[in-house]
Structure formats: C-alpha cells, structure tokens
Design a protein around this motif. Structure first.
Motif, mmCIF file in Angstrom:
data_model
loop_
_atom_site.group_PDB
_atom_site.id
_atom_site.type_symbol
_atom_site.label_atom_id
_atom_site.label_comp_id
_atom_site.label_asym_id
_atom_site.label_seq_id
_atom_site.Cartn_x
_atom_site.Cartn_y
_atom_site.Cartn_z
ATOM 1 N N CYS A 10 2.420 34.709 59.133
ATOM 2 C CA CYS A 10 1.153 34.434 58.452
ATOM 3 C C CYS A 10 0.966 32.945 58.165
ATOM 4 C CB CYS A 10 1.060 35.259 57.176
ATOM 5 S SG CYS A 10 0.992 37.033 57.516
ATOM 6 N N ALA A 14 -2.115 30.746 59.704
ATOM 7 C CA ALA A 14 -2.979 29.948 58.831
ATOM 8 C C ALA A 14 -3.007 28.495 59.282
ATOM 9 C CB ALA A 14 -2.496 30.049 57.383
ATOM 10 N N ASP A 17 -5.053 28.213 62.497
ATOM 11 C CA ASP A 17 -6.488 28.397 62.242
ATOM 12 C C ASP A 17 -7.140 27.132 61.713
ATOM 13 O OD1 ASP A 17 -6.240 31.038 63.016
ATOM 14 O OD2 ASP A 17 -6.680 31.883 61.032
ATOM 15 N N GLU A 57 -6.268 30.708 51.469
ATOM 16 C CA GLU A 57 -7.177 31.779 51.874
ATOM 17 C C GLU A 57 -6.792 32.350 53.239
ATOM 18 O OE1 GLU A 57 -11.121 30.158 51.617
ATOM 19 O OE2 GLU A 57 -11.041 30.055 49.423
ATOM 20 N N ARG A 58 -6.482 31.485 54.209
ATOM 21 C CA ARG A 58 -6.114 31.962 55.541
ATOM 22 C C ARG A 58 -4.786 32.716 55.506
ATOM 23 N NH1 ARG A 58 -9.790 33.503 57.915
ATOM 24 N NH2 ARG A 58 -8.562 33.673 59.803
ATOM 25 N N TYR A 59 -3.821 32.178 54.756
ATOM 26 C CA TYR A 59 -2.536 32.859 54.632
ATOM 27 C C TYR A 59 -2.750 34.256 54.041
ATOM 28 C CZ TYR A 59 2.018 34.218 52.855
ATOM 29 O OH TYR A 59 3.158 34.921 52.569
ATOM 30 N N GLY A 60 -3.534 34.346 52.974
ATOM 31 C CA GLY A 60 -3.828 35.633 52.337
ATOM 32 C C GLY A 60 -4.534 36.589 53.275
ATOM 33 N N TYR A 61 -5.438 36.060 54.066
ATOM 34 C CA TYR A 61 -6.162 36.894 55.039
ATOM 35 C C TYR A 61 -5.170 37.614 55.941
ATOM 36 C CZ TYR A 61 -8.814 38.025 59.246
ATOM 37 O OH TYR A 61 -9.349 38.673 60.325
ATOM 38 N N TYR A 62 -4.207 36.877 56.456
ATOM 39 C CA TYR A 62 -3.226 37.487 57.353
ATOM 40 C C TYR A 62 -2.219 38.348 56.592
ATOM 41 C CZ TYR A 62 -5.070 34.673 61.130
ATOM 42 O OH TYR A 62 -5.903 34.134 62.069
ATOM 43 N N ASP A 66 -4.341 41.387 58.111
ATOM 44 C CA ASP A 66 -4.640 41.218 59.518
ATOM 45 C C ASP A 66 -3.410 40.946 60.383
ATOM 46 O OD1 ASP A 66 -6.849 41.312 61.387
ATOM 47 O OD2 ASP A 66 -6.370 39.213 61.807
ATOM 48 N N ASP A 67 -2.256 40.741 59.791
ATOM 49 C CA ASP A 67 -1.061 40.481 60.592
ATOM 50 C C ASP A 67 -0.271 41.769 60.776
ATOM 51 O OD1 ASP A 67 0.816 38.245 61.715
ATOM 52 O OD2 ASP A 67 2.082 39.640 60.614
#
Length: 110
Positions: A10, A14, A17, A57-62, A66-67
């Motif tokens: 993740c 991030a 991205d 935010e990107r780390y949390g998304y995955y 999503d990961d």
C-alpha cells in the motif's frame, strides 16, 4: 496480525500514485509502527508538508480496501484466542490501526 506485506504494497501504491520516489520493501518494513506522517518523512526525505495528507489518503485507499495483499494472523493466534474465549475470558483489541481493520480478521464464533 501480520500486515507487513500489505503495508509495504500500500505504501508503494501510494507513492507511485503521487509520483514520489520508489520505496523499497526494506525501507517500508523499517517504519512499521510509526505514525504515517513520521513514516512518510523518513521514507521520502524532504517530502513537502502539503504532500503528507495526499499520501495518507492514498495509503488509506489501498490499505482499507483496494489492495488484494492478504493480512494473516500469526500462526496459533486464532486457536489461542478461541481457547481463551471458551474459558470465559472477555477479549478486546488494542491497536493503532483504523477502527474495524483489525476486528474483521479476528472474528471469533459466538
């Protein structure tokens, strides 16, 4: 929970991205346990303050969905918790992870 592989994946997603430098598995494993802002500052020296929140935010998304990297319990944990539960102990989880993340991997039978 052994979430190291998922944390590594993740963090790397991030960083990619957001066009940050490539992060090595070893470097990421070295920061596990730190808060995200501190971890980002160690992993990406000189990261701009205004990049911390987008990275979070990107780390949390995955990490939160999503990961596909699996998160496994360490060997023997489930059996040990089930034994304690059968013996009548009240079990709880104390973690630095976002609420609910750890609990979904620890669901025990009633």
């Amino acid at each position: 929970m052994d979430s190291a592989a998922r944390i590594v994946a993740c963090m790397q997603h991030a960083a990619r991205d957001l066009q940050q430098p490539e992060l090595t598995d070893a470097a990421i494993r070295d920061i596990i346990g730190l808060g995200l802002p501190e971890a980002f500052r160690i992993l990406i020296p000189g990261i701009a303050d205004d990049m911390i929140e987008p990275m979070r935010e990107r780390y949390g998304y995955y990490f939160l969905g999503d990961d596909p990297t699996p998160v496994e319990l360490f060997p023997g944990v489930r059996e040990g918790l089930e034994k304690l539960q059968r013996q009548g102990f009240v079990l709880a989880v104390a973690t630095g992870k976002v609420a609910g993340v750890s609990a979904r991997y620890l669901l025990l039978p009633d």
